[in-house]
Design a protein around this motif. Structure first.
Motif, mmCIF file in Angstrom:
data_model
loop_
_atom_site.group_PDB
_atom_site.id
_atom_site.type_symbol
_atom_site.label_atom_id
_atom_site.label_comp_id
_atom_site.label_asym_id
_atom_site.label_seq_id
_atom_site.Cartn_x
_atom_site.Cartn_y
_atom_site.Cartn_z
ATOM 1 N N ASN A 1 0.818 -1.213 0.000
ATOM 2 C CA ASN A 1 0.000 0.000 0.000
ATOM 3 C C ASN A 1 0.853 1.265 0.000
ATOM 4 O OD1 ASN A 1 -2.430 1.364 -0.028
ATOM 5 N ND2 ASN A 1 -2.738 1.263 2.176
ATOM 6 N N LEU A 2 2.063 1.172 0.578
ATOM 7 C CA LEU A 2 2.997 2.302 0.532
ATOM 8 C C LEU A 2 3.502 2.563 -0.882
ATOM 9 C CD1 LEU A 2 5.191 1.629 3.690
ATOM 10 C CD2 LEU A 2 3.988 3.761 3.218
ATOM 11 N N GLY A 3 3.435 1.537 -1.741
ATOM 12 C CA GLY A 3 3.892 1.696 -3.116
ATOM 13 C C GLY A 3 4.918 0.678 -3.560
ATOM 14 N N ALA A 4 5.328 -0.229 -2.657
ATOM 15 C CA ALA A 4 6.294 -1.258 -3.048
ATOM 16 C C ALA A 4 5.686 -2.164 -4.111
ATOM 17 C CB ALA A 4 6.717 -2.084 -1.839
ATOM 18 N N ASP A 5 6.544 -2.678 -4.997
ATOM 19 C CA ASP A 5 6.095 -3.554 -6.071
ATOM 20 C C ASP A 5 6.054 -5.022 -5.649
ATOM 21 O OD1 ASP A 5 6.065 -1.539 -8.357
ATOM 22 O OD2 ASP A 5 8.116 -1.310 -7.608
ATOM 23 N N ARG A 6 6.942 -5.388 -4.723
ATOM 24 C CA ARG A 6 6.993 -6.763 -4.230
ATOM 25 C C ARG A 6 7.342 -6.741 -2.756
ATOM 26 N NH1 ARG A 6 10.832 -10.320 -5.513
ATOM 27 N NH2 ARG A 6 12.299 -8.875 -6.505
ATOM 28 N N TYR A 7 7.192 -7.901 -2.121
ATOM 29 C CA TYR A 7 7.484 -8.020 -0.704
ATOM 30 C C TYR A 7 8.116 -9.374 -0.431
ATOM 31 C CZ TYR A 7 6.745 -7.990 4.383
ATOM 32 O OH TYR A 7 6.917 -8.033 5.739
ATOM 33 N N ILE A 8 9.137 -9.391 0.407
ATOM 34 C CA ILE A 8 9.802 -10.623 0.821
ATOM 35 C C ILE A 8 9.721 -10.710 2.337
ATOM 36 C CG2 ILE A 8 11.997 -11.866 0.930
ATOM 37 C CD1 ILE A 8 12.798 -10.379 -1.669
ATOM 38 N N ALA A 9 9.181 -11.831 2.837
ATOM 39 C CA ALA A 9 9.094 -12.069 4.281
ATOM 40 C C ALA A 9 10.146 -13.114 4.647
ATOM 41 C CB ALA A 9 7.703 -12.547 4.651
ATOM 42 N N THR A 10 11.206 -12.684 5.315
ATOM 43 C CA THR A 10 12.349 -13.575 5.536
ATOM 44 C C THR A 10 12.062 -14.677 6.553
ATOM 45 O OG1 THR A 10 13.285 -12.068 7.195
ATOM 46 C CG2 THR A 10 13.988 -11.765 4.912
ATOM 47 N N ASP A 11 11.091 -14.485 7.437
ATOM 48 C CA ASP A 11 10.712 -15.549 8.378
ATOM 49 C C ASP A 11 9.729 -16.537 7.750
ATOM 50 O OD1 ASP A 11 12.296 -14.512 10.342
ATOM 51 O OD2 ASP A 11 10.672 -13.931 11.693
ATOM 52 N N ASP A 12 8.903 -16.058 6.825
ATOM 53 C CA ASP A 12 7.760 -16.844 6.360
ATOM 54 C C ASP A 12 7.879 -17.372 4.933
ATOM 55 O OD1 ASP A 12 6.613 -16.306 8.832
ATOM 56 O OD2 ASP A 12 5.489 -14.577 8.098
ATOM 57 N N ASP A 13 8.686 -16.756 4.088
ATOM 58 C CA ASP A 13 8.840 -17.202 2.700
ATOM 59 C C ASP A 13 9.974 -18.222 2.621
ATOM 60 O OD1 ASP A 13 6.855 -15.450 2.019
ATOM 61 O OD2 ASP A 13 8.190 -13.943 1.140
#
Length: 358
Positions: A225-237
């Motif tokens: 929602n801030l505008g990032a194109d992708r997201y990586i979750a280092t604990d969960d992915d």
């Protein structure tokens, strides 16, 4: 307005327990006045993680009593005779630095934040003949040498501008210096008070892709929602580092844990990529870096401090032009102690701003 028309009063930390909501309101003496100074009637002051590190003496012994706060916005009410850049009545701001020697090689080269004799906006001692301790913005008034006072553009409201003066510039400066813009894929480690600014400014600078990197998947909707194109979750992915290997050109790391997966972050960088560390942990300890990760990837690792007054002015103009609105929560200056407790508890989304009642 004469100097005797107002008092310098603020929230004072008297010992490390002040970070537990024990600051006391009181009067203090600012630096000795000289004709290069500006007195500011404070309307807003952002709340920064640096404030808690200082209140607790986490970065070294704090010279108590200390009034923290270095994201200051207000109205210039007294201006020295030598000052040409500001006039009484201007809306102005002060960031994390209040002075520098002005004569060393770094100052002459426009690198004032790296001056060995720099003065922080709070918790520093001005050199003679100015003398006295620097006091920050959880207060009614602030006195700062004019070289470190910037005008706030008309198109930015004061509450939004305040946290840009440290939180914003701390990430804007390395983004700009390392070419964040068209053609660059930028990762932001730690999307909090600093990191959310990094997402906003990386997008504003025109980066091809902006990737938020944090521990938990639960933060993904906010970051997108801030505008990032992708997201990586280092604990969960699962296998996040392998699945995203060599996908970024630049990483700004705002996290400051000695246990963060630094080697994994570095593996996200394309050959020749750069990681810039801005998060500053107590004691300065970071995770070890594997030499072969650096060597095989041709990777560069660096650090960045705050930014110069010129960079702050440039950043504020960009924020005005691109209509950047940080995610802030306004609090009364009277609620400073509770605000510090909430900051320590990790509650802000993403910056608190203290507001004087007037």
């Amino acid at each position: 307005m004469a100097s005797t028309d107002y008092k310098f009063e603020g929230w004072l930390g008297h010992d490390p327990s002040s970070v537990k909501g024990n600051m006391k309101w009181g009067e203090f003496e600012p630096k000795k006045w000289d004709e290069d100074d500006v007195d500011i009637k404070i309307s807003h002051c952002g709340v920064c993680g640096s404030d808690t590190h200082t209140l607790s003496s986490g970065w070294g012994p704090t010279p108590y009593p200390c009034c923290v706060g270095h994201e200051i916005v207000g109205k210039a009410v007294r201006v020295g005779k030598n000052v040409k850049s500001v006039k009484v009545g201007d809306r102005v701001g002060v960031g994390a630095q209040a002075d520098s020697c002005g004569t060393c090689a770094d100052c002459k080269n426009g690198n004032e934040p790296h001056c060995f004799n720099g003065v922080n906006t709070y918790g520093s001692l001005y050199k003679a003949p100015k003398e006295r301790k620097s006091m920050g913005g959880y207060a009614t008034y602030n006195r700062t040498p004019s070289r470190f006072v910037v005008k706030i553009p008309d198109g930015l409201d004061s509450a939004s501008a305040a946290p840009m003066l440290c939180g914003g510039i701390t990430v804007y400066s390395p983004l700009k210096a390392n070419g964040a813009g068209p053609g660059k894929r930028v990762g932001i480690v730690g999307v909090g008070g600093l990191g959310h600014f990094a997402v906003l400014f990386a997008k504003a600078l025109g980066a091809d892709e902006v990737v938020g990197i944090s521990r938990k998947k639960t933060k993904e909707p906010e970051v997108l929602n801030l505008g990032a194109d992708r997201y990586i979750a280092t604990d969960d992915d699962k296998d996040w580092d392998k699945n995203n290997a060599r996908s970024l050109d630049l990483i700004i790391c705002t996290a400051s844990s000695a246990k963060m997966p630094m080697d994994g972050y570095l593996k996200l960088l394309a050959v020749g990529g750069t990681l810039i560390q801005v998060g500053a942990p107590d004691g300065g300890e970071l995770p070890p870096i594997n030499a072969f990760t650096l060597i095989f990837g041709g990777i560069k690792v660096g650090g960045s401090a705050i930014g110069t007054p010129r960079e702050i002015e440039e950043m504020l103009k960009l924020a005005e032009e691109k209509k950047i609105h940080p995610w802030i929560e306004k609090r009364s200056m009277k609620e400073a102690n509770q605000t510090i407790l909430d900051l320590e508890a990790g509650k802000p989304r993403y910056r608190y701003v203290l507001c004087n009642e007037e």
